[in-house]
Motif scaffolding. Structure first.
Motif, PDB file in Angstrom:
ATOM      1  N   SER A  44      12.872  -6.288 -12.747  1.00  0.00           N
ATOM      2  CA  SER A  44      14.189  -5.642 -12.856  1.00  0.00           C
ATOM      3  C   SER A  44      14.064  -4.182 -13.271  1.00  0.00           C
ATOM      4  N   GLY A  45      12.932  -3.821 -13.834  1.00  0.00           N
ATOM      5  CA  GLY A  45      12.693  -2.438 -14.235  1.00  0.00           C
ATOM      6  C   GLY A  45      11.335  -2.301 -14.884  1.00  0.00           C
ATOM      7  N   THR A  46      11.010  -1.075 -15.277  1.00  0.00           N
ATOM      8  CA  THR A  46       9.690  -0.836 -15.881  1.00  0.00           C
ATOM      9  C   THR A  46       9.553  -1.525 -17.235  1.00  0.00           C
ATOM     10  N   SER A  47      10.652  -1.638 -17.984  1.00  0.00           N
ATOM     11  CA  SER A  47      10.551  -2.294 -19.300  1.00  0.00           C
ATOM     12  C   SER A  47      10.247  -3.785 -19.137  1.00  0.00           C
ATOM     13  N   HIS A  48      10.862  -4.421 -18.126  1.00  0.00           N
ATOM     14  CA  HIS A  48      10.581  -5.837 -17.864  1.00  0.00           C
ATOM     15  C   HIS A  48       9.111  -6.021 -17.480  1.00  0.00           C
ATOM     16  N   LEU A  49       8.617  -5.157 -16.584  1.00  0.00           N
ATOM     17  CA  LEU A  49       7.209  -5.201 -16.198  1.00  0.00           C
ATOM     18  C   LEU A  49       6.313  -4.983 -17.412  1.00  0.00           C
ATOM     19  N   SER A  50       6.603  -3.966 -18.202  1.00  0.00           N
ATOM     20  CA  SER A  50       5.778  -3.645 -19.373  1.00  0.00           C
ATOM     21  C   SER A  50       5.747  -4.792 -20.375  1.00  0.00           C
ATOM     22  N   ASN A  51       6.915  -5.394 -20.624  1.00  0.00           N
ATOM     23  CA  ASN A  51       6.976  -6.518 -21.569  1.00  0.00           C
ATOM     24  C   ASN A  51       6.140  -7.704 -21.082  1.00  0.00           C
ATOM     25  N   GLN A  52       6.279  -8.033 -19.804  1.00  0.00           N
ATOM     26  CA  GLN A  52       5.521  -9.161 -19.260  1.00  0.00           C
ATOM     27  C   GLN A  52       4.028  -8.844 -19.223  1.00  0.00           C
ATOM     28  N   PHE A  53       3.680  -7.628 -18.856  1.00  0.00           N
ATOM     29  CA  PHE A  53       2.279  -7.204 -18.799  1.00  0.00           C
ATOM     30  C   PHE A  53       1.648  -7.327 -20.185  1.00  0.00           C
ATOM     31  N   LYS A  54       2.358  -6.836 -21.196  1.00  0.00           N
ATOM     32  CA  LYS A  54       1.831  -6.893 -22.565  1.00  0.00           C
ATOM     33  C   LYS A  54       1.742  -8.337 -23.065  1.00  0.00           C
ATOM     34  N   LYS A  55       2.700  -9.155 -22.676  1.00  0.00           N
ATOM     35  CA  LYS A  55       2.695 -10.567 -23.069  1.00  0.00           C
ATOM     36  C   LYS A  55       1.443 -11.274 -22.532  1.00  0.00           C
ATOM     37  N   VAL A  56       1.063 -10.955 -21.283  1.00  0.00           N
ATOM     38  CA  VAL A  56      -0.077 -11.615 -20.646  1.00  0.00           C
ATOM     39  C   VAL A  56      -1.405 -10.989 -21.068  1.00  0.00           C
ATOM     40  N   THR A  57      -1.462  -9.651 -21.127  1.00  0.00           N
ATOM     41  CA  THR A  57      -2.746  -8.962 -21.357  1.00  0.00           C
ATOM     42  C   THR A  57      -2.958  -8.477 -22.780  1.00  0.00           C
ATOM     43  N   GLY A  58      -1.876  -8.299 -23.511  1.00  0.00           N
ATOM     44  CA  GLY A  58      -1.987  -7.763 -24.869  1.00  0.00           C
ATOM     45  C   GLY A  58      -1.959  -6.243 -24.922  1.00  0.00           C
ATOM     46  N   ILE A  59      -1.869  -5.590 -23.761  1.00  0.00           N
ATOM     47  CA  ILE A  59      -1.806  -4.124 -23.711  1.00  0.00           C
ATOM     48  C   ILE A  59      -0.706  -3.697 -22.751  1.00  0.00           C
ATOM     49  N   THR A  60      -0.333  -2.432 -22.803  1.00  0.00           N
ATOM     50  CA  THR A  60       0.703  -1.922 -21.905  1.00  0.00           C
ATOM     51  C   THR A  60       0.089  -1.527 -20.568  1.00  0.00           C
ATOM     52  N   PRO A  61       0.904  -1.459 -19.525  1.00  0.00           N
ATOM     53  CA  PRO A  61       0.387  -0.994 -18.232  1.00  0.00           C
ATOM     54  C   PRO A  61      -0.179   0.436 -18.315  1.00  0.00           C
ATOM     55  N   SER A  62       0.477   1.284 -19.087  1.00  0.00           N
ATOM     56  CA  SER A  62      -0.008   2.670 -19.233  1.00  0.00           C
ATOM     57  C   SER A  62      -1.384   2.705 -19.858  1.00  0.00           C
ATOM     58  N   PHE A  63      -1.588   1.900 -20.899  1.00  0.00           N
ATOM     59  CA  PHE A  63      -2.899   1.856 -21.546  1.00  0.00           C
ATOM     60  C   PHE A  63      -3.941   1.299 -20.583  1.00  0.00           C
ATOM     61  N   PHE A  64      -3.569   0.253 -19.844  1.00  0.00           N
ATOM     62  CA  PHE A  64      -4.487  -0.331 -18.857  1.00  0.00           C
ATOM     63  C   PHE A  64      -4.877   0.707 -17.820  1.00  0.00           C
ATOM     64  N   LYS A  65      -3.889   1.450 -17.350  1.00  0.00           N
ATOM     65  CA  LYS A  65      -4.130   2.468 -16.324  1.00  0.00           C
ATOM     66  C   LYS A  65      -5.078   3.555 -16.845  1.00  0.00           C
ATOM     67  N   ALA A  66      -4.985   3.863 -18.132  1.00  0.00           N
ATOM     68  CA  ALA A  66      -5.815   4.914 -18.731  1.00  0.00           C
ATOM     69  C   ALA A  66      -7.235   4.449 -19.049  1.00  0.00           C
ATOM     70  N   MET A  67      -7.443   3.132 -19.069  1.00  0.00           N
ATOM     71  CA  MET A  67      -8.777   2.600 -19.396  1.00  0.00           C
ATOM     72  C   MET A  67      -9.770   2.955 -18.300  1.00  0.00           C
ATOM     73  N   LYS A  68     -11.012   3.198 -18.698  1.00  0.00           N
ATOM     74  CA  LYS A  68     -12.049   3.532 -17.716  1.00  0.00           C
ATOM     75  C   LYS A  68     -12.642   2.277 -17.077  1.00  0.00           C
ATOM     76  N   THR A  69     -12.768   1.213 -17.838  1.00  0.00           N
ATOM     77  CA  THR A  69     -13.278  -0.046 -17.287  1.00  0.00           C
ATOM     78  C   THR A  69     -12.101  -0.997 -17.156  1.00  0.00           C
ATOM     79  N   PHE A  70     -11.883  -1.451 -15.963  1.00  0.00           N
ATOM     80  CA  PHE A  70     -10.745  -2.310 -15.699  1.00  0.00           C
ATOM     81  C   PHE A  70     -11.144  -3.771 -15.837  1.00  0.00           C
ATOM     82  N   ARG A  71     -10.215  -4.521 -16.418  1.00  0.00           N
ATOM     83  CA  ARG A  71     -10.453  -5.954 -16.602  1.00  0.00           C
ATOM     84  C   ARG A  71      -9.535  -6.745 -15.685  1.00  0.00           C
TER      85      ARG A  71
END
Length: 172
Positions: free
Chosen positions: A138-165
């Motif tokens: 429904s929006g970026t906040s919904h995506l961010s909340n679900q992403f953090k719920k599953v991965t423990g990190i935000t999409p922005s932090f994931f995107k900034a990481m050098k090694t992707f999991r």
């Protein structure tokens, strides 16, 4: 092709051989069934002859196809999409899936959506807002909340990481 070869070698008549599905014509003797199972194991495959396990595999295949290989996600509810695709009552499918896998279909879909989001973040071709739209959030906040719920990190932090999991599809 390998499965067809084994079926022909055992002189078994079949009508359909598709990814994950074979329809045998007539009855198969216990001896031939045993030989076929052994041949599949040698190929790294397994025979699923339990109806509920077959249904779970069909659901998993539809979810994987829908999220990872379709050009666009359906704009309908995933429950409606699965019911229509498999021509089955969603409540029944949901109960069988939960009993067999120990998670709900919704949780399974969520994990796959997040894996697809990770893939899109790694490609770095779309903004998080564009990814949210593409993945039917429904929006970026919904995506961010679900992403953090599953991965423990935000999409922005994931995107900034050098090694992707990322997790392989077979491990989800």
């Amino acid at each position: 092709m390998m499965v067809k070869y084994e079926l022909d070698k055992l002189e078994l008549k079949y009508t359909i051989v598709e990814l994950g599905e074979v329809h045998i014509v007539g009855n198969m003797s216990p001896e031939k069934l045993s030989q076929f199972k052994l041949a599949l194991i040698e190929m790294g495959l397994d025979l699923i002859d339990d109806k509920k396990t077959q249904l779970v595999e069909k659901i998993k295949n539809v979810v994987i196809e829908m999220i990872h290989y379709a050009e666009e996600l359906p704009r309908t509810n995933f429950s409606d999409y699965l019911s229509e695709k498999l021509n089955m009552d969603y409540t029944y499918m949901s109960n069988v899936f939960s009993q067999t896998k120990g998670i709900t279909i919704e949780q399974y879909i969520m994990v796959h959506r997040i894996e697809k989001v990770k893939e899109l973040l790694i490609y770095d071709e779309l903004t998080i807002k564009e990814i949210a739209y593409k993945m039917n959030y429904s929006g970026t906040s919904h995506l961010s909340n679900q992403f953090k719920k599953v991965t423990g990190i935000t999409p922005s932090f994931f995107k900034a990481m050098k090694t992707f999991r990322r997790t392989g599809l077979e491990e989800l």
